[in-house]
Design an enzyme around this catalytic site. Sequence first.
Site, PDB file in Angstrom:
ATOM      1  N   LYS B 117      -0.140   7.418  13.766  1.00  0.00           N
ATOM      2  CA  LYS B 117      -0.197   8.648  12.963  1.00  0.00           C
ATOM      3  C   LYS B 117      -0.296   9.910  13.799  1.00  0.00           C
ATOM      4  O   LYS B 117       0.345  10.922  13.512  1.00  0.00           O
ATOM      5  CB  LYS B 117      -1.399   8.598  12.018  1.00  0.00           C
ATOM      6  CG  LYS B 117      -1.124   7.788  10.770  1.00  0.00           C
ATOM      7  CD  LYS B 117      -2.328   7.793   9.856  1.00  0.00           C
ATOM      8  CE  LYS B 117      -2.051   6.863   8.672  1.00  0.00           C
ATOM      9  NZ  LYS B 117      -3.207   6.685   7.816  1.00  0.00           N
ATOM     10  N   GLU B 202      -8.422  17.360   8.197  1.00  0.00           N
ATOM     11  CA  GLU B 202      -7.091  17.803   7.802  1.00  0.00           C
ATOM     12  C   GLU B 202      -7.222  18.648   6.547  1.00  0.00           C
ATOM     13  O   GLU B 202      -8.157  18.480   5.772  1.00  0.00           O
ATOM     14  CB  GLU B 202      -6.267  16.546   7.506  1.00  0.00           C
ATOM     15  CG  GLU B 202      -4.782  16.721   7.464  1.00  0.00           C
ATOM     16  CD  GLU B 202      -4.103  15.361   7.339  1.00  0.00           C
ATOM     17  OE1 GLU B 202      -3.530  14.885   8.329  1.00  0.00           O
ATOM     18  OE2 GLU B 202      -4.173  14.771   6.242  1.00  0.00           O
ATOM     19  N   HIS B 237      -2.633   4.099  -4.689  1.00  0.00           N
ATOM     20  CA  HIS B 237      -1.835   4.665  -3.598  1.00  0.00           C
ATOM     21  C   HIS B 237      -0.503   3.952  -3.423  1.00  0.00           C
ATOM     22  O   HIS B 237       0.082   3.973  -2.350  1.00  0.00           O
ATOM     23  CB  HIS B 237      -2.605   4.657  -2.273  1.00  0.00           C
ATOM     24  CG  HIS B 237      -3.914   5.392  -2.352  1.00  0.00           C
ATOM     25  ND1 HIS B 237      -3.980   6.756  -2.471  1.00  0.00           N
ATOM     26  CD2 HIS B 237      -5.189   4.946  -2.356  1.00  0.00           C
ATOM     27  CE1 HIS B 237      -5.249   7.119  -2.542  1.00  0.00           C
ATOM     28  NE2 HIS B 237      -5.999   6.039  -2.484  1.00  0.00           N
ATOM     29  N   GLU B 290       4.587  11.043   6.883  1.00  0.00           N
ATOM     30  CA  GLU B 290       4.948  10.001   7.845  1.00  0.00           C
ATOM     31  C   GLU B 290       6.427   9.678   7.736  1.00  0.00           C
ATOM     32  O   GLU B 290       7.095  10.078   6.788  1.00  0.00           O
ATOM     33  CB  GLU B 290       4.116   8.730   7.633  1.00  0.00           C
ATOM     34  CG  GLU B 290       4.311   8.080   6.276  1.00  0.00           C
ATOM     35  CD  GLU B 290       3.473   6.803   6.125  1.00  0.00           C
ATOM     36  OE1 GLU B 290       2.836   6.376   7.091  1.00  0.00           O
ATOM     37  OE2 GLU B 290       3.491   6.222   5.033  1.00  0.00           O
ATOM     38  N   ASN B 292       8.880   6.461   7.463  1.00  0.00           N
ATOM     39  CA  ASN B 292       8.981   5.010   7.280  1.00  0.00           C
ATOM     40  C   ASN B 292      10.273   4.546   7.927  1.00  0.00           C
ATOM     41  O   ASN B 292      11.357   4.944   7.522  1.00  0.00           O
ATOM     42  CB  ASN B 292       8.967   4.654   5.799  1.00  0.00           C
ATOM     43  CG  ASN B 292       7.614   4.943   5.184  1.00  0.00           C
ATOM     44  OD1 ASN B 292       6.577   4.635   5.785  1.00  0.00           O
ATOM     45  ND2 ASN B 292       7.600   5.544   4.026  1.00  0.00           N
ATOM     46  N   ARG B 294      12.368   2.127   7.956  1.00  0.00           N
ATOM     47  CA  ARG B 294      12.957   0.956   7.296  1.00  0.00           C
ATOM     48  C   ARG B 294      13.667   1.414   6.036  1.00  0.00           C
ATOM     49  O   ARG B 294      13.573   2.561   5.637  1.00  0.00           O
ATOM     50  CB  ARG B 294      11.854  -0.021   6.914  1.00  0.00           C
ATOM     51  CG  ARG B 294      10.774   0.668   6.082  1.00  0.00           C
ATOM     52  CD  ARG B 294       9.765  -0.281   5.508  1.00  0.00           C
ATOM     53  NE  ARG B 294       8.484   0.354   5.234  1.00  0.00           N
ATOM     54  CZ  ARG B 294       8.175   1.020   4.134  1.00  0.00           C
ATOM     55  NH1 ARG B 294       9.062   1.168   3.169  1.00  0.00           N
ATOM     56  NH2 ARG B 294       6.990   1.573   3.981  1.00  0.00           N
TER      57      ARG B 294
END
Lengths: 178, 504
Positions: B117, B202, B237, B290, B292, B294
């Site tokens: 991250k 954050e 989530h 983020e 991903n 894929r």
Amino acid sequence: MPTPSTVSIACPQHGAQDIAVEPTGSNQWQVTLPNGTTLPVTLTAPAGPDGKATFTVGNVQFATQAALTNDAIHLWLNGRLLVLPRPKQGPQRAGSSAAAGASGNAIVASMPGKIISVHAKAGQAVTAGEVLVVMESMKMELSLAAPCAGTVDAVNATEGNTVDQGAVLVSINADEAS
Amino acid sequence: MTFTKVLVANRGEIAVRLIQGIQQAGLQAVAVHSEPDKHAPHVALADDVISLKGQTSAETYLDTATLLAECKRLGVDAIHPGYGFLSENAEFARACKKAGLTFIGPSPEVIDSMGDKITAKKLMDDAGVPILPSIEITDDTPEKAIEAEAEKIGYPVLVKAAAGGGGKGMRRVDSPADLLASMAAAQREATNAFGDGRVFIEKYVVSPRHVEIQIFGDTHGNAIHLWERECSIQRRHQKIIEESPSPALDDALREKMATAAVTAAKALNYTNAGTVEFILAPNGEFYFLEVNTRLQVEHPVTELVTGLDLVALQLLVAKGEALPSQSAITQRGHAVECRIYAEDPANNFLPSIGTLHRCQWPIGPNVRVDTGIVEGNAVSIHYDPMLAKLICWGPNRAAALATMDWALQNTVILGVTTNIGFLRQVINHPQFISGEFDTHFLEHHPITEPALSDEELALAAIISRWPATAALSKSTTSTTAPNTAPTESPWALANNWRNAGLGV
């Protein structure tokens, strides 16, 4: 001659509803609801082995599908699933709820799954909210906590074992309420 | 890089989707399966099969050594990992390369850098992609400095574990007075959960939406985007409804977010399919979340609005060919996806297992069903509870939602509890229809199951006491294994029940 009998149906919003059903002919019944409404029900299309059947209730037509699971009839009705407990052998008591799951002094598996860890031993003192069992199902981890403060009576959970939903995993003798 | 025989290292609906795509491209597809998945449709569909002993993912779908050995034996020359399992495992991507296999996905270096991250955030910041303002905290960061930095970010702030995930070690802080205590608690929680107490602070976005951009890169230096997906409807989530276009974006913001995603792709030298996820604030500010690395579960909504086959594009990039130009990629109409899970919304969405006695899918205009199960299959505790995805298209959002409502109503699954009824409630919720919602939608708008109508209640009563209606059953043969036959109907059992003295 057939006589009326009473059936209990769990309604999502109003809880158990006691409903009187009286056969009135071949594939015909009269149903009386707790609110006093009486409705005629007729099977209008023969039921097949594929579980499909069509009924007319009052003046509404329903195309339904149903299947048997181990302990229930799964009924597809108007785009939703109703799980109806299967009639049991012997006399039936209306309104008896299926799983006595949420017993106040026990930890019950709230889903089927595998036991990942057990943090309880018989005789151990526990506090309310203390995590005693961790289980996993379908990539999801679930922590099960003591519902009350007390002493662990029995532990029926073993790491690595799989359990059914509703299984009692840990029973607790609750402390006397102060 | 050419290849002719591709292993699909996955199961369920995505394995079916990939095997179909690979075969449509004129290539051979190889399936892998565990013991419980022996009868899964992806196995029957494949040109060749790797059968593994064992039940758990670790023993089967994640057993890289066995998979690579089997690839060699069968002459497999490429691997598609799908999503989950080995898809974001850089070690595996490297091992494929070493074994001379084409890994259909980004480079191991990119998978590595996006898997961390903090590294990912730094890379994006350097590339000029907006990130959430944050402070890293080390043991020797003075308390005064932490307080001053948090003030600069502006409250509320979020304390997050550096090694975190799944909401553990995460705390929202609304006022400066609570900052240090919350931080200490988060550090304790993170130490317990991950053995790593590092935390960072954050900015906390109030009323966030989750909007992501599909990206693609090729080996010729091209990076393109395939527009956005809106994924704000989530439980635990996890996304359950996705759509494209996002009702939250106007053309200017859409263009801005897409450009940021392409900037990210170029900065990473990205190859193959990926998704740049953003948090979108109500004021139109957006922040990198983020990447991903894929193909995503929700890729079909992009396929339906762009008319492009993302798996075909993945194969094309893996072969070293060039992507289509950005100007050729447009959004047409509206697409929405619902994920059908074996779970009980009335029991905290906890998973449900059992035999699928009936699976009937909606077949009709503008409806696509991606599924990896058939009637008679068992839903077990070993794998993800997603049974299928329904994806519907319409010329506009209202039409797509109306089609989805029809599709959900015409999906029949008996044997396990599913979220189908729940999804219908959401699709028809006025707040969802308005397009004005955030990732907290399900917390703020509890979905309650509608009451049964008088007619429904009457019918349920009749069917629940089926023994009394034995006359319905045309069959007089008794059923010997009443609990195991996959398509057993209650009507057929009526005689048995009557014989048991239960008839009226």
